[in-house]
Enzyme design. Structure first.
Site, short mmCIF file in Angstrom:
data_model
loop_
_atom_site.label_atom_id
_atom_site.label_comp_id
_atom_site.label_asym_id
_atom_site.label_seq_id
_atom_site.Cartn_x
_atom_site.Cartn_y
_atom_site.Cartn_z
N ALA A 65 0.85 -1.18 0.00
CA ALA A 65 0.00 0.00 0.00
C ALA A 65 0.89 1.24 0.00
CB ALA A 65 -0.90 0.00 1.23
N GLY A 109 0.07 -5.02 0.84
CA GLY A 109 -1.17 -5.01 0.09
C GLY A 109 -1.07 -5.70 -1.24
N GLU A 112 -1.57 -9.30 -0.51
CA GLU A 112 -2.98 -9.47 -0.15
C GLU A 112 -3.88 -9.41 -1.38
OE1 GLU A 112 -3.17 -7.66 4.35
OE2 GLU A 112 -2.57 -6.32 2.74
N GLU A 132 4.37 -5.41 7.04
CA GLU A 132 3.74 -4.29 7.74
C GLU A 132 4.27 -4.09 9.16
OE1 GLU A 132 0.60 -5.68 4.73
OE2 GLU A 132 2.11 -6.59 6.02
#
Length: 258
Positions: A65, A109, A112, A132
């Site tokens: 992200a 992300g 994911e 993360e």
């Protein structure tokens, strides 16, 4: 339709979405996620599209992200806007099958999002991870949940707690990816898989996808009961009659998708 953060094209019955923020290693920001959602809406509505491919560049599927977008946000900001929930899950909600073609980094992300797809074909240079924890946060788009279901508690716990990256070969052994191919062959191999799916009955493909996904959401007994009822329902379709007739007549089935 023109997009700022992705490239969209079709090849026969295959819709292809390419993440396109090379300056940020395809980091996922709200604008890119919105573009992906719109592209998926278009492919879902197009009866000529039977399968979708989601991919990035040779260097990065998506490196996570966008930290520059997340850093200023407070708890109340992310809570009130329901950050991630509002639109990221669009990939997992697509009824048509999505294949992730992953090369390079699929981190945070990016990992994911790849896991939201129906299966992953990885280039031999792919690396998967949930780093993360190094940012003082935890995965928030399903990383602790989908990764654990795919690779088991021990491997998932190591990746989530230490930020350890998994190579393409390790990911295949662990069951995170379906297979590993040479980087130069990634799109050719993924297109071949997508084109094979496109030749099949679209309703049957969607039903099969729904049944497999149900295995992660319910008990074995309930999952088998769901599968059985869906199996029974396929006997009401024209494609069932055509598929079995073609088999008995030793010819290629001509599905009408109904």
């Amino acid at each position: 339709m023109a997009y700022d953060n992705i490239l969209v094209e079709t090849k026969g019955g295959v819709g292809i979405i390419t993440l396109d923020r090379p300056e940020a290693l395809n980091a996922l920001n709200s604008a890119l996620i919105a573009d992906v959602g719109q592209a998926l809406d278009g492919f879902e509505a197009d009866e000529n599209i039977g399968c979708i491919i989601l991919t990035g560049s040779a260097k990065a599927f998506a490196a996570g992200a966008d930290i520059t977008e997340m850093a200023p946000k407070s708890y109340m900001d992310v809570y009130r806007e329901d950050f991630i929930t509002a639109n990221w899950e669009r990939v997992s909600q697509c009824r048509k099958p999505i294949i992730a073609a992953v090369a390079g980094f699929a981190l945070g992300g990016g990992c994911e999002m790849a896991m939201m797809c129906d299966f992953i074909i990885a280039a031999d240079n792919a690396k998967f991870g949930q780093p993360e924890i190094n940012l003082g946060i935890i995965p928030g788009a399903g990383g602790t949940q989908r990764l654990t279901r795919f690779v088991g508690k021990s491997k998932a716990m190591e990746m989530v707690l230490t930020g350890h990256m998994m190579t393409a070969e390790d990911a295949e052994r662990a069951g995170l990816v379906s297979r590993v191919v040479a980087l130069d062959d990634l799109m050719e191999e993924t297109l071949a898989a997508a084109e094979k799916i496109c030749k099949l009955s679209q309703p049957m493909v969607m039903i099969a996808k729904e049944c497999v996904n149900r295995a992660y959401e319910t008990t074995l007994a309930e999952g088998v009961r769901f599968e059985r009822r869906m199996f029974h329902s396929t006997f009401s379709t024209e494609d069932k009659a055509e598929g079995m007739a073609a088999f008995l007549e030793k010819r290629t089935a001509q599905f009408k998708h109904r």
